[in-house]
Design a protein around this motif. Structure first.
Motif, PDB file in Angstrom:
ATOM      1  N   ARG A   1      -8.974  12.803  -2.477  1.00  0.00           N
ATOM      2  CA  ARG A   1      -8.139  13.135  -3.639  1.00  0.00           C
ATOM      3  C   ARG A   1      -7.048  12.096  -3.827  1.00  0.00           C
ATOM      4  N   LEU A   2      -6.452  11.642  -2.738  1.00  0.00           N
ATOM      5  CA  LEU A   2      -5.397  10.647  -2.825  1.00  0.00           C
ATOM      6  C   LEU A   2      -5.928   9.329  -3.372  1.00  0.00           C
ATOM      7  N   ASP A   3      -7.132   8.943  -2.939  1.00  0.00           N
ATOM      8  CA  ASP A   3      -7.732   7.718  -3.467  1.00  0.00           C
ATOM      9  C   ASP A   3      -7.987   7.851  -4.966  1.00  0.00           C
ATOM     10  N   ARG A   4      -8.474   9.025  -5.387  1.00  0.00           N
ATOM     11  CA  ARG A   4      -8.766   9.232  -6.799  1.00  0.00           C
ATOM     12  C   ARG A   4      -7.510   9.114  -7.657  1.00  0.00           C
ATOM     13  N   LEU A   5      -6.443   9.786  -7.271  1.00  0.00           N
ATOM     14  CA  LEU A   5      -5.243   9.740  -8.098  1.00  0.00           C
ATOM     15  C   LEU A   5      -4.562   8.376  -8.008  1.00  0.00           C
ATOM     16  N   THR A   6      -4.770   7.657  -6.901  1.00  0.00           N
ATOM     17  CA  THR A   6      -4.203   6.313  -6.785  1.00  0.00           C
ATOM     18  C   THR A   6      -4.911   5.344  -7.721  1.00  0.00           C
ATOM     19  N   VAL A   7      -6.229   5.415  -7.757  1.00  0.00           N
ATOM     20  CA  VAL A   7      -6.982   4.554  -8.682  1.00  0.00           C
ATOM     21  C   VAL A   7      -6.618   4.881 -10.122  1.00  0.00           C
ATOM     22  N   ASN A   8      -6.504   6.172 -10.433  1.00  0.00           N
ATOM     23  CA  ASN A   8      -6.136   6.556 -11.801  1.00  0.00           C
ATOM     24  C   ASN A   8      -4.754   6.013 -12.165  1.00  0.00           C
ATOM     25  N   TYR A   9      -3.830   6.095 -11.218  1.00  0.00           N
ATOM     26  CA  TYR A   9      -2.482   5.556 -11.456  1.00  0.00           C
ATOM     27  C   TYR A   9      -2.535   4.059 -11.718  1.00  0.00           C
ATOM     28  N   LEU A  10      -3.274   3.333 -10.893  1.00  0.00           N
ATOM     29  CA  LEU A  10      -3.365   1.887 -11.060  1.00  0.00           C
ATOM     30  C   LEU A  10      -4.027   1.519 -12.378  1.00  0.00           C
ATOM     31  N   ARG A  11      -5.050   2.257 -12.764  1.00  0.00           N
ATOM     32  CA  ARG A  11      -5.732   1.962 -14.024  1.00  0.00           C
ATOM     33  C   ARG A  11      -4.802   2.103 -15.218  1.00  0.00           C
ATOM     34  N   HIS A  12      -4.019   3.161 -15.214  1.00  0.00           N
ATOM     35  CA  HIS A  12      -3.226   3.475 -16.405  1.00  0.00           C
ATOM     36  C   HIS A  12      -1.803   2.910 -16.390  1.00  0.00           C
ATOM     37  N   LYS A  13      -1.245   2.667 -15.225  1.00  0.00           N
ATOM     38  CA  LYS A  13       0.160   2.280 -15.165  1.00  0.00           C
ATOM     39  C   LYS A  13       0.420   0.890 -14.596  1.00  0.00           C
TER      40      LYS A  13
ATOM     41  N   TRP B   1       0.824  -1.202   0.000  1.00  0.00           N
ATOM     42  CA  TRP B   1       0.000   0.000   0.000  1.00  0.00           C
ATOM     43  C   TRP B   1       0.862   1.257   0.000  1.00  0.00           C
ATOM     44  N   GLU B   2       1.915   1.252   0.805  1.00  0.00           N
ATOM     45  CA  GLU B   2       2.788   2.426   0.881  1.00  0.00           C
ATOM     46  C   GLU B   2       3.467   2.694  -0.454  1.00  0.00           C
ATOM     47  N   GLU B   3       3.905   1.635  -1.123  1.00  0.00           N
ATOM     48  CA  GLU B   3       4.590   1.798  -2.410  1.00  0.00           C
ATOM     49  C   GLU B   3       3.626   2.296  -3.481  1.00  0.00           C
ATOM     50  N   VAL B   4       2.409   1.774  -3.474  1.00  0.00           N
ATOM     51  CA  VAL B   4       1.416   2.202  -4.453  1.00  0.00           C
ATOM     52  C   VAL B   4       1.106   3.682  -4.291  1.00  0.00           C
ATOM     53  N   GLN B   5       0.922   4.121  -3.056  1.00  0.00           N
ATOM     54  CA  GLN B   5       0.600   5.531  -2.839  1.00  0.00           C
ATOM     55  C   GLN B   5       1.763   6.433  -3.203  1.00  0.00           C
ATOM     56  N   ARG B   6       2.979   5.990  -2.893  1.00  0.00           N
ATOM     57  CA  ARG B   6       4.149   6.797  -3.252  1.00  0.00           C
ATOM     58  C   ARG B   6       4.250   6.964  -4.769  1.00  0.00           C
ATOM     59  N   LYS B   7       4.073   5.870  -5.490  1.00  0.00           N
ATOM     60  CA  LYS B   7       4.162   5.926  -6.946  1.00  0.00           C
ATOM     61  C   LYS B   7       3.007   6.727  -7.546  1.00  0.00           C
TER      62      LYS B   7
ATOM     63  N   PRO C   1       0.291  20.292  -6.429  1.00  0.00           N
ATOM     64  CA  PRO C   1       0.866  18.946  -6.319  1.00  0.00           C
ATOM     65  C   PRO C   1       0.249  18.161  -5.165  1.00  0.00           C
ATOM     66  N   ALA C   2       0.349  16.846  -5.261  1.00  0.00           N
ATOM     67  CA  ALA C   2      -0.135  15.970  -4.194  1.00  0.00           C
ATOM     68  C   ALA C   2       1.016  15.615  -3.270  1.00  0.00           C
ATOM     69  N   GLY C   3       0.668  15.206  -2.073  1.00  0.00           N
ATOM     70  CA  GLY C   3       1.676  14.832  -1.095  1.00  0.00           C
ATOM     71  C   GLY C   3       1.052  14.053   0.046  1.00  0.00           C
ATOM     72  N   PRO C   4       1.839  13.731   1.067  1.00  0.00           N
ATOM     73  CA  PRO C   4       1.333  12.935   2.196  1.00  0.00           C
ATOM     74  C   PRO C   4       0.128  13.569   2.884  1.00  0.00           C
ATOM     75  N   ARG C   5       0.005  14.892   2.833  1.00  0.00           N
ATOM     76  CA  ARG C   5      -1.101  15.564   3.507  1.00  0.00           C
ATOM     77  C   ARG C   5      -2.309  15.791   2.592  1.00  0.00           C
TER      78      ARG C   5
ATOM     79  N   THR D   1      -8.058  -5.983  -5.036  1.00  0.00           N
ATOM     80  CA  THR D   1      -6.651  -6.013  -4.651  1.00  0.00           C
ATOM     81  C   THR D   1      -6.352  -5.041  -3.521  1.00  0.00           C
ATOM     82  N   TYR D   2      -7.012  -3.873  -3.566  1.00  0.00           N
ATOM     83  CA  TYR D   2      -6.811  -2.833  -2.547  1.00  0.00           C
ATOM     84  C   TYR D   2      -8.184  -2.420  -2.008  1.00  0.00           C
ATOM     85  N   PRO D   3      -8.709  -3.152  -1.015  1.00  0.00           N
ATOM     86  CA  PRO D   3     -10.053  -2.862  -0.485  1.00  0.00           C
ATOM     87  C   PRO D   3     -10.243  -1.420  -0.036  1.00  0.00           C
TER      88      PRO D   3
END
Length: 217
Positions: A146-158, A116-122, A137-141, A193-195
């Motif tokens: 918003r973080l969930d949205r960009l994470t799903v988008n990252y997983l979908r495309h990359k 999970w940590e690696e996915v969010q970092r990427k 820009p996005a970051g830990p805070r 994969t990521y509930p």
């Protein structure tokens, strides 16, 4: 036929009462361009185009002449043949769409799981590398939504076979429907994969899809 408040009447040339333009014949009376050429080869008169002075004059067809043509057996047969061809074409298109959807439903989709940590970092790095002007820009805070949205988008495309699978449908009738099937299946795969991303995956299913160039539903 009333066009309603969202479809105001089309502008007509001056002094055109009792006459129809080609758009009237097609949209309101079921004529086709072939019908017009065959049964009304010449207009009853022409008039200046109300949309543009530089445009070609508009062809006007007398309503009584149109009605006489429509009453003939020859026109009735022609219109019936046209309708049958349209229905047959729609049937073929529907069958091809069903076939494309069936293929999309059978595709083997893959997602390479990571921590999970690696996915969010990427995901954050991926988002920040593609920032547009005026985007922050996005970051830990970053907020969870918003973080969930960009994470799903990252997983979908990359991190899935998403882009590769879509290439299977390039130029195929039904590609839009197949695209939605593949997109939603990948969202389900991400959620399994990521509930923690399940709510965002479900939300994205109801978003208007960003279809690839040239793809329509």
């Amino acid at each position: 036929m009333s066009r309603g408040k969202h479809h105001p009447p089309r502008p007509k040339p001056a002094n055109s009462e009792g006459f129809l333009i080609a758009a009237d014949l097609k949209k309101e009376r079921g004529w086709t361009e072939t019908h017009i050429k065959a049964f009304l080869p010449e207009p009853d008169k022409t008039a200046r185009n109300p949309f543009s002075r530089k445009a070609a004059p508009m062809k006007l067809y007398a309503l009584d002449r149109v009605e006489k043509v429509e009453a003939t057996e020859e026109f009735r047969r022609a219109r019936e043949a046209s309708r049958n061809r349209q229905l047959a074409a729609r049937g073929r298109a529907l069958e091809k769409k069903k076939q494309a959807v069936a293929v999309a439903e059978a595709l083997e989709l893959q997602l390479v799981p990571e921590s999970w940590e690696e996915v969010q970092r990427k995901a954050i790095e991926h988002y920040n590398s593609r920032l547009r002007r005026n985007q922050s820009p996005a970051g830990p805070r970053t907020t969870r939504s918003r973080l969930d949205r960009l994470t799903v988008n990252y997983l979908r495309h990359k991190q899935t076979s998403y882009e590769a699978e879509l290439k299977e449908f390039k130029g195929v009738v039904g590609v839009g429907e197949a695209y939605l099937v593949v997109r939603n299946r990948i969202l389900d795969l991400i959620a399994r994969t990521y509930p923690a991303l399940q709510a965002e995956c479900e939300r994205q299913k109801f978003e208007a899809p960003e279809l690839p160039d040239g793809v329509v539903l």
